[in-house]
Design an enzyme around this catalytic site. Structure first.
Site, PDB file in Angstrom:
ATOM      1  CB  ILE A 122     -64.373  77.141 126.080  1.00 41.42           C
ATOM      2  CG1 ILE A 122     -62.957  77.020 125.507  1.00 41.42           C
ATOM      3  CG2 ILE A 122     -65.123  75.830 125.898  1.00 41.42           C
ATOM      4  CD1 ILE A 122     -62.892  76.741 124.018  1.00 41.42           C
ATOM      5  CD  GLU A 167     -58.795  57.671 136.007  1.00 40.86           C
ATOM      6  OE1 GLU A 167     -58.116  58.352 136.793  1.00 40.86           O
ATOM      7  OE2 GLU A 167     -59.952  57.275 136.284  1.00 40.86           O
ATOM      8  CG  ASP A 180     -63.268  80.167 129.300  1.00 43.12           C
ATOM      9  OD1 ASP A 180     -63.691  79.624 128.261  1.00 43.12           O
ATOM     10  OD2 ASP A 180     -63.929  80.993 129.946  1.00 43.12           O
TER      11      ASP A 180
END
Length: 461
Positions: free
Chosen positions: A67, A194, A329
């Site tokens: 990524i 949240e 990643d």
């Protein structure tokens, strides 16, 4: 990450959304640094049109892509700009939060996801959850990944929780770029409110029909994964999910600890409370890093993992690039691995090496090579079929090495995987490689007593 849990007024029920049930057994990783490759006989393999069949694996392994950190940070820059243009925050009920939803939704819509904006009411203001579904996969098995998108009112919330939101956004976009065909249906979620008490995720779970809840076999949560004085914490709720993350970090040589600081304080809690297996990553908030943790991970002991937690200084300067890169990643690794992505039949030109190469017991790495020529352009995606004979396959670590010298990890070692042989298929994203040149399969046995050899391998473009 939230502090308190006020009530929520529900304004409407939502239709049932499919979820997950099957679990995936995963390889256990082991850190390997500085592999010394002992080059074994290589075949200059011409393209072949009639292939000797390689035994099909019971479960093909699809490797996750890297990524790009730059892409994740670009999303954080956008969140920062949105906050700056909207009173300095992206909090529930504020314009900056809705602008954040619209930014993420626009990226996902363009990438081919089906997006749904779910509304709820909390503290007298309308809140929003953004849900994105990737086409395909078993609708009765849904792997779900989520992050909260809202900030507190005191700042832009770039680590808390732009970091998790950006990482799962870029992972979703990587799914689209790869045109992933997972066995399970993939769903991504960005939760609202949240910071007011897990309001958005509670609303979603509480309004999900019981039958659909029962289909969910995994929810992955990512809340604060770029803390400037970072630690590497893994949720210990579901053993399979926990081991998936531990394996990944073991493969990097990074130690992890069980996450305790935020246990129950983030959006995995509503899922866990109804029996959904959950897991996730966390890099630390206002707890203090110990000397032992600083020795293990670097950073500064005696300071909070994130000194800007819930403060105005939680800006783009409040990010540890190494932690954000590794954790992003790891998100992709978990999504690819736990979704048990299917591997399509080989198509295109195939290069094959049939020469046996002995793998030294607990010794140096060996390579088997194929030389590709006469092609034009790059090789953004390659398929690797591996047939390795070995009496304890858990000893074996496998990399594909491209013409540039870049290594792409295919398989980590596992002390508990005592089965024979590695007969598997890997699909690897290699976006910076040219097709022409020497490609190598690099294999190392990292434990004593068991032996084997590379029987054959083939590369398909």
């Amino acid at each position: 990450m939230k502090l308190s849990v006020p009530g929520v007024r529900r304004i409407s029920a939502i239709p049932g959304i499919p979820a997950i049930s099957a679990r995936v057994a995963l390889p256990v990783g082991l850190a390997l640094a500085g592999l010394v490759a002992a080059t074994a006989p290589s075949a200059t393999a011409a393209p072949v049109t009639s292939l000797r069949p390689v035994q099909s694996a019971s479960a093909a392994v699809l490797a996750a892509p890297d990524i790009p950190l730059a892409n994740v940070k670009a999303h954080l820059t956008q969140f920062s700009s949105i906050a700056a243009a909207n009173g300095g925050n992206r909090a529930h009920g504020r314009a900056g939060y809705l602008a954040s939803v619209n930014y993420v939704k626009g990226k996902l819509d363009a990438a081919g996801f089906t997006t749904t904006v779910q509304q709820f009411t909390s503290s007298g203001a309308t809140g929003y959850n953004l849900i994105a579904d990737w086409p395909g996969g078993d609708p009765n098995q849904v792997l779900m990944s989520g992050s909260h998108l809202d900030s507190v009112t005191s700042g832009a919330g770039i680590n808390d929780n732009g970091s998790g939101s950006a990482a799962i956004l870029e992972t979703a976009l990587a799914v689209s770029r790869a045109q992933l065909q997972p066995a399970k249906h993939l769903r991504f979620a960005w939760w609202g409110a949240e910071e007011l008490g897990l309001v958005g995720s509670r609303y979603y779970v509480n309004n999900l029909p019981t039958a659909d809840r029962a289909k969910i076999s995994g929810y992955l949560n990512f809340d604060m994964i770029g803390s400037p004085n970072a630690g590497y914490f893994v949720y210990d709720d579901d053993p399979t999910i926990e081991q998936t993350f531990k394996d990944y970090y073991a493969g990097l040589g990074v130690s992890t600890e069980i996450e305790t600081e935020g246990d129950g304080r983030s959006d995995h809690a509503p899922f866990k409370n109804v029996g959904v297996p959950v897991g996730g990553l966390f890099s630390g908030a206002d707890y203090i890093k110990t000397a032992a943790q600083a020795q293990k991970w670097g950073g500064t002991s005696g300071q909070a993992f994130d000194r800007c937690y819930h403060s105005s200084c939680d800006s783009t300067a409040n990010i540890n690039d190494t932690a954000l890169d590794r954790n992003s990643d790891a998100v992709a690794h978990a999504v690819w691995t736990l979704s048990a992505a299917s591997v399509p039949p080989p198509t295109g030109t195939v290069y094959e090496n049939l020469t046996d190469v002995t793998i030294p017991d607990n010794g140096a790495a060996v390579t088997s090579s194929v030389t590709v020529s006469g092609r034009t352009g790059g090789a953004p995606l390659v398929r690797v079929d591996v047939d390795i004979k070995h009496t304890w396959r858990g000893d074996v670590v496998i990399d594909l090495v491209g013409p540039s010298g870049t290594a792409y990890r295919l398989k980590n070692s596992s002390s508990s995987d005592s089965a024979d042989n590695v007969i598997a298929t890997y699909t690897v994203n290699t976006p910076t490689e040219t097709a022409n040149g020497v490609w190598r399969l690099r294999v190392q046995d990292v434990a004593a007593q068991d032996t084997g050899y590379i029987n054959s391998w083939r590369l398909t473009f």
